[in-house]
Design a protein around this motif. Structure first.
Motif, PDB file in Angstrom:
ATOM      1  N   ARG A   1       4.010   3.056  -0.976  1.00  0.00           N
ATOM      2  CA  ARG A   1       5.015   2.356  -1.767  1.00  0.00           C
ATOM      3  C   ARG A   1       5.488   3.303  -2.873  1.00  0.00           C
ATOM      4  N   ASP A   2       6.788   3.549  -2.895  1.00  0.00           N
ATOM      5  CA  ASP A   2       7.378   4.418  -3.931  1.00  0.00           C
ATOM      6  C   ASP A   2       6.686   5.771  -3.975  1.00  0.00           C
ATOM      7  N   GLY A   3       6.311   6.287  -2.812  1.00  0.00           N
ATOM      8  CA  GLY A   3       5.660   7.587  -2.751  1.00  0.00           C
ATOM      9  C   GLY A   3       4.203   7.583  -3.140  1.00  0.00           C
ATOM     10  N   LYS A   4       3.605   6.420  -3.360  1.00  0.00           N
ATOM     11  CA  LYS A   4       2.212   6.321  -3.778  1.00  0.00           C
ATOM     12  C   LYS A   4       1.371   5.762  -2.625  1.00  0.00           C
ATOM     13  N   ALA A   5       0.159   6.314  -2.486  1.00  0.00           N
ATOM     14  CA  ALA A   5      -0.744   5.868  -1.428  1.00  0.00           C
ATOM     15  C   ALA A   5      -1.441   4.578  -1.825  1.00  0.00           C
ATOM     16  N   GLY A   6      -1.699   3.748  -0.832  1.00  0.00           N
ATOM     17  CA  GLY A   6      -2.396   2.499  -1.104  1.00  0.00           C
ATOM     18  C   GLY A   6      -2.825   1.809   0.168  1.00  0.00           C
ATOM     19  N   VAL A   7      -3.246   0.567   0.024  1.00  0.00           N
ATOM     20  CA  VAL A   7      -3.719  -0.241   1.144  1.00  0.00           C
ATOM     21  C   VAL A   7      -3.143  -1.647   1.008  1.00  0.00           C
ATOM     22  N   GLU A   8      -3.163  -2.365   2.124  1.00  0.00           N
ATOM     23  CA  GLU A   8      -2.849  -3.791   2.100  1.00  0.00           C
ATOM     24  C   GLU A   8      -4.155  -4.572   2.258  1.00  0.00           C
ATOM     25  N   LEU A   9      -4.296  -5.613   1.477  1.00  0.00           N
ATOM     26  CA  LEU A   9      -5.518  -6.417   1.462  1.00  0.00           C
ATOM     27  C   LEU A   9      -5.330  -7.649   2.340  1.00  0.00           C
ATOM     28  N   LEU A  10      -6.195  -7.788   3.340  1.00  0.00           N
ATOM     29  CA  LEU A  10      -6.184  -8.956   4.210  1.00  0.00           C
ATOM     30  C   LEU A  10      -7.539  -9.641   4.144  1.00  0.00           C
ATOM     31  N   GLN A  11      -7.511 -10.981   4.043  1.00  0.00           N
ATOM     32  CA  GLN A  11      -8.743 -11.754   3.957  1.00  0.00           C
ATOM     33  C   GLN A  11      -8.656 -13.007   4.820  1.00  0.00           C
ATOM     34  N   PRO A  12      -9.788 -13.420   5.408  1.00  0.00           N
ATOM     35  CA  PRO A  12      -9.800 -14.700   6.115  1.00  0.00           C
ATOM     36  C   PRO A  12      -9.549 -15.847   5.133  1.00  0.00           C
ATOM     37  N   PHE A  13      -8.809 -16.836   5.603  1.00  0.00           N
ATOM     38  CA  PHE A  13      -8.487 -18.004   4.778  1.00  0.00           C
ATOM     39  C   PHE A  13      -8.786 -19.240   5.610  1.00  0.00           C
TER      40      PHE A  13
END
Length: 247
Positions: free
Chosen positions: A86-98
């Motif tokens: 995002r915007d040239g920055k590294a990251g992750v998406e958080l997924l959780q059971p609901f």
């Protein structure tokens, strides 16, 4: 009229490569049409009233439907989708059971993007403990995804993955759950939520199609050019010039 003598080897090369180049161009055109259809479907279904979780199983194609959720997150079994920029920055998406209390069904909810600038430091996130009323959108990944495998660190959570397949998670946890990811809409449990509808738009597929067709056209033009200019190495009767015999 110049004689056309392309030769056996160039002819075999063209016959081998040309169908593949044309097929790849046509495949990219089909992908562009599929992406347009997905974007149109998304625009239409986002105007629909949110459906209950119990109705999802009755929908022949649940993609992009808004959904009402009421329940709680499982904070012990989080997934981190890696390589998300995002915007040239590294990251992750958080997924959780609901766990949806009204339907009694488990769902895998994507809570959004988190920055991860330093891989030596674990990603920090909070999970609400209380029951929440949320809205999300069903996301059906185009194409095949990788199956979920045990985490290489010995089963420690959260798992860091490069692709998400909800059914793999439910099998690993021994639960019955919805087969597709749900992407959270803005609310008390969301992080950054600026997902594109499709990762690659139809215009890029069109660009790739034009490249494949251009390669096919170039191959044909080269084949014709060298086929008509082979006579430069031969005499008008098709025989090579021989050195004059010595007296």
């Amino acid at each position: 009229m110049r004689p056309f003598r392309p030769g056996l080897v160039p002819t075999l090369v063209v016959l081998a490569l040309l169908p593949g180049l044309i097929a790849l161009g046509c495949w990219q055109l089909r992908r562009a049409d599929e992406k347009r259809t997905l974007m149109d479907t998304y625009a239409v279904r986002q105007l629909e009233a949110p459906v209950a979780v119990a109705q999802l199983q009755q929908l022949p194609d649940p993609a992009f439907y808004p959904v009402r959720l009421h329940g709680h997150f499982d904070s012990q079994h989080s997934l981190l989708l890696d390589n998300q920029m995002r915007d040239g920055k590294a990251g992750v998406e958080l997924l959780q059971p609901f766990f949806d209390q009204q339907s009694g069904q488990w769902l895998l909810v994507n809570r959004g993007w988190l920055p991860w600038p330093d891989r030596r430091v674990p990603v920090h996130f909070d999970t609400p403990e209380q029951a929440l009323a949320l809205q999300a959108t069903v996301y059906v990944a185009p194409g095949k995804t990788f199956q979920l495998h045990p985490d290489p660190t010995g089963g420690q959570w959260p798992h860091l993955l490069t692709a998400i397949e909800p059914n793999g998670l439910w099998q690993q946890l021994g639960r019955e759950g919805f087969a597709h990811e749900l992407r959270l809409q803005p609310g008390p449990a969301s992080y950054r939520l600026d997902w594109p509808v499709v990762a690659m738009g139809p215009e890029k597929h069109l660009g790739y199609a034009m490249q494949w067709f251009a390669l096919a056209s170039t191959l044909v033009l080269l084949y014709l050019y060298f086929g008509w200019h082979r006579h430069n190495k031969e005499n008008p009767h098709g025989r090579r010039h021989l050195p004059a015999e010595r007296a």
